[in-house]
Design a protein around this motif. Structure first.
Motif, PDB file in Angstrom:
ATOM      1  N   ILE A 135       0.673  -1.015   0.205  1.00 14.60           N
ATOM      2  CA  ILE A 135      -0.062   0.102   0.026  1.00 14.60           C
ATOM      3  C   ILE A 135       0.685   1.006   0.125  1.00 14.60           C
ATOM      4  CG2 ILE A 135      -1.984   1.167   0.953  1.00 14.60           C
ATOM      5  CD1 ILE A 135      -2.465  -1.627   0.144  1.00 14.60           C
ATOM      6  N   ILE A 136       0.764   2.215  -0.947  1.00 17.00           N
ATOM      7  CA  ILE A 136       1.347   3.333  -0.458  1.00 17.00           C
ATOM      8  C   ILE A 136       0.030   4.608  -0.403  1.00 17.00           C
ATOM      9  CG2 ILE A 136       2.051   5.427  -2.333  1.00 17.00           C
ATOM     10  CD1 ILE A 136       2.677   3.581  -4.371  1.00 17.00           C
ATOM     11  N   LEU A 137       0.537   4.990   1.229  1.00 17.63           N
ATOM     12  CA  LEU A 137      -0.788   5.808   1.613  1.00 17.63           C
ATOM     13  C   LEU A 137      -0.046   7.480   1.906  1.00 17.63           C
ATOM     14  CD1 LEU A 137      -3.890   5.954   3.413  1.00 17.63           C
ATOM     15  CD2 LEU A 137      -2.302   5.455   5.282  1.00 17.63           C
ATOM     16  N   GLY A 138      -1.104   8.074   1.976  1.00 16.87           N
ATOM     17  CA  GLY A 138      -1.158   9.263   2.160  1.00 16.87           C
ATOM     18  C   GLY A 138      -2.428   9.964   2.191  1.00 16.87           C
ATOM     19  N   GLY A 146       1.715   9.737   9.430  1.00 10.72           N
ATOM     20  CA  GLY A 146       2.883   8.909  10.167  1.00 10.72           C
ATOM     21  C   GLY A 146       1.966   7.991  11.336  1.00 10.72           C
ATOM     22  N   VAL A 147       1.246   7.817  12.000  1.00 11.05           N
ATOM     23  CA  VAL A 147       0.608   7.268  13.487  1.00 11.05           C
ATOM     24  C   VAL A 147      -0.092   5.925  12.490  1.00 11.05           C
ATOM     25  CG1 VAL A 147      -1.389   6.593  14.439  1.00 11.05           C
ATOM     26  CG2 VAL A 147      -0.525   9.414  14.505  1.00 11.05           C
ATOM     27  N   VAL A 148      -0.614   5.837  11.768  1.00 14.27           N
ATOM     28  CA  VAL A 148      -0.991   4.888  10.962  1.00 14.27           C
ATOM     29  C   VAL A 148       0.228   4.054  10.119  1.00 14.27           C
ATOM     30  CG1 VAL A 148      -2.192   3.910   8.792  1.00 14.27           C
ATOM     31  CG2 VAL A 148      -3.173   5.441   9.704  1.00 14.27           C
ATOM     32  N   TYR A 149       1.254   4.201   9.365  1.00 17.74           N
ATOM     33  CA  TYR A 149       2.496   4.093   9.377  1.00 17.74           C
ATOM     34  C   TYR A 149       3.196   2.967  10.511  1.00 17.74           C
ATOM     35  CZ  TYR A 149       7.177   3.426   7.374  1.00 17.74           C
ATOM     36  OH  TYR A 149       8.565   1.959   7.302  1.00 17.74           O
ATOM     37  N   VAL A 172       3.692   8.644   2.082  1.00 15.46           N
ATOM     38  CA  VAL A 172       3.928   9.355   1.462  1.00 15.46           C
ATOM     39  C   VAL A 172       2.874  11.163   2.147  1.00 15.46           C
ATOM     40  CG1 VAL A 172       3.035  10.809  -0.603  1.00 15.46           C
ATOM     41  CG2 VAL A 172       3.199   8.331  -1.045  1.00 15.46           C
ATOM     42  N   PHE A 173       4.022  11.706   2.859  1.00 12.57           N
ATOM     43  CA  PHE A 173       3.771  12.947   3.382  1.00 12.57           C
ATOM     44  C   PHE A 173       3.473  14.231   2.753  1.00 12.57           C
ATOM     45  CE2 PHE A 173       6.801  10.032   5.742  1.00 12.57           C
ATOM     46  CZ  PHE A 173       5.490   9.650   7.406  1.00 12.57           C
ATOM     47  N   ASP A 174       3.729  14.386   1.559  1.00 12.12           N
ATOM     48  CA  ASP A 174       3.367  15.632   0.979  1.00 12.12           C
ATOM     49  C   ASP A 174       1.995  15.593  -0.030  1.00 12.12           C
ATOM     50  OD1 ASP A 174       4.002  13.898  -0.955  1.00 12.12           O
ATOM     51  OD2 ASP A 174       5.369  15.087  -2.105  1.00 12.12           O
ATOM     52  N   ARG A 175       1.239  14.845   0.037  1.00 13.55           N
ATOM     53  CA  ARG A 175      -0.706  14.757  -0.685  1.00 13.55           C
ATOM     54  C   ARG A 175      -0.523  13.185  -0.387  1.00 13.55           C
ATOM     55  NH1 ARG A 175       3.413  11.943  -4.114  1.00 13.55           N
ATOM     56  NH2 ARG A 175       2.292  10.379  -5.108  1.00 13.55           N
ATOM     57  N   GLU A 176      -2.337  13.828  -1.064  1.00 13.66           N
ATOM     58  CA  GLU A 176      -3.260  12.730  -0.650  1.00 13.66           C
ATOM     59  C   GLU A 176      -2.714  11.227  -1.390  1.00 13.66           C
ATOM     60  OE1 GLU A 176      -7.394  13.258   0.973  1.00 13.66           O
ATOM     61  OE2 GLU A 176      -6.927  15.760   1.186  1.00 13.66           O
ATOM     62  N   VAL A 177      -3.194  10.120  -1.683  1.00 17.46           N
ATOM     63  CA  VAL A 177      -2.725   9.647  -1.746  1.00 17.46           C
ATOM     64  C   VAL A 177      -2.920   8.512  -1.016  1.00 17.46           C
ATOM     65  CG1 VAL A 177      -0.521   8.832  -1.815  1.00 17.46           C
ATOM     66  CG2 VAL A 177      -1.552   7.888  -3.921  1.00 17.46           C
ATOM     67  N   PHE A 178      -4.256   7.006  -2.240  1.00 14.98           N
ATOM     68  CA  PHE A 178      -4.433   6.251  -1.894  1.00 14.98           C
ATOM     69  C   PHE A 178      -4.318   4.553  -2.890  1.00 14.98           C
ATOM     70  CE2 PHE A 178      -7.146   2.094  -1.226  1.00 14.98           C
ATOM     71  CZ  PHE A 178      -6.525   1.407   0.099  1.00 14.98           C
TER      72      PHE A 178
END
Length: 222
Positions: A135-138, A146-149, A172-178
């Motif tokens: 999964i790639i998550l932002g 960070g908490v979810v990671y 990913v900390f600079d944008r929303e992505v799933f």
């Protein structure tokens, strides 16, 4: 002559039943699911197979179909949207017959000893072969990401001894992505034992009466 023919028919029927029961005991049910999500598309496929027979559900952006398989070949296709669509009169009838949630909870409590035995039979029969995710998550908040990671990383190391399970997350900390993929494959071994547990429950009159009551087709003692 008639007696011989009748005996032959009964013998063939007995052999067929025996073969079916043996197949239900020896041939496992295979359950697999694959999901793929990205910016361009979202797609999921779930397959249930027993021997050469199976069924597959495919859900994509504009496609929702049920496929019946034989020897991994599609022999029938049905649109899930059309199958699940309700006619106005059926919808009104279902709304009128809707029962309180409390009634279903009470029924589940009454039937719990039998449900527990069925669940125990299912649990003993399950064998997980593969459970993998990448999964790639932002999220909107980098702190939430960070908490979810952190939770995912802890869970990953906790499940590390289980070779069938592998889950990885890229934050990913600079944008929303799933985005990502998910793969599941497991077997239900000796499905006959589950069917026996279900049959034992249904053979008891209080269970049948409670099921009729909650389904609206009868009342206790009827």
């Amino acid at each position: 002559m008639v007696a011989t023919l009748l005996f032959f028919i009964l013998l063939v029927a007995a052999v067929l039943i025996l073969v079916l029961l043996l197949a239900l005991y020896l041939v496992p049910v295979t359950v697999s699911a694959v999901a793929d999500c990205s910016r361009e598309r979202a797609r999921a496929t779930a397959t249930v197979a027993w021997g050469i027979a199976g069924a597959r559900i495919l859900v994509a952006d504009e496609v929702q179909v049920l496929e019946i398989l034989l020897a991994e070949r599609r022999i029938m296709t049905r649109d899930l949207g059309e199958m699940m669509a309700e006619k106005p009169e059926e919808k009104e009838k279902r709304v009128e017959e809707r029962r309180p949630v409390r009634e279903y909870l009470d029924a589940a409590g009454d039937l719990w000893p039998h449900i527990r035995r069925i669940l125990e039979a299912v649990y003993r029969s399950l064998r997980l072969e593969t459970l993998r995710g990448d999964i790639i998550l932002g999220l909107e908040s980098p702190a939430d990401t960070g908490v979810v990671y952190g939770y995912c990383t802890a869970a990953r190391y906790a499940l590390w001894p289980a070779e069938a399970i592998d889950f990885a997350m890229t934050p990913v900390f600079d944008r929303e992505v799933f985005e990502g993929t998910f793969i599941l494959r497991m077997q239900i071994r000796r499905p006959l034992l589950i069917l026996i547990a279900v049959a034992k429950a249904l053979l008891k009159r209080p269970v049948r009466e409670r099921l009729r009551q909650v389904s609206g087709r009868g009342v206790p003692g009827a």
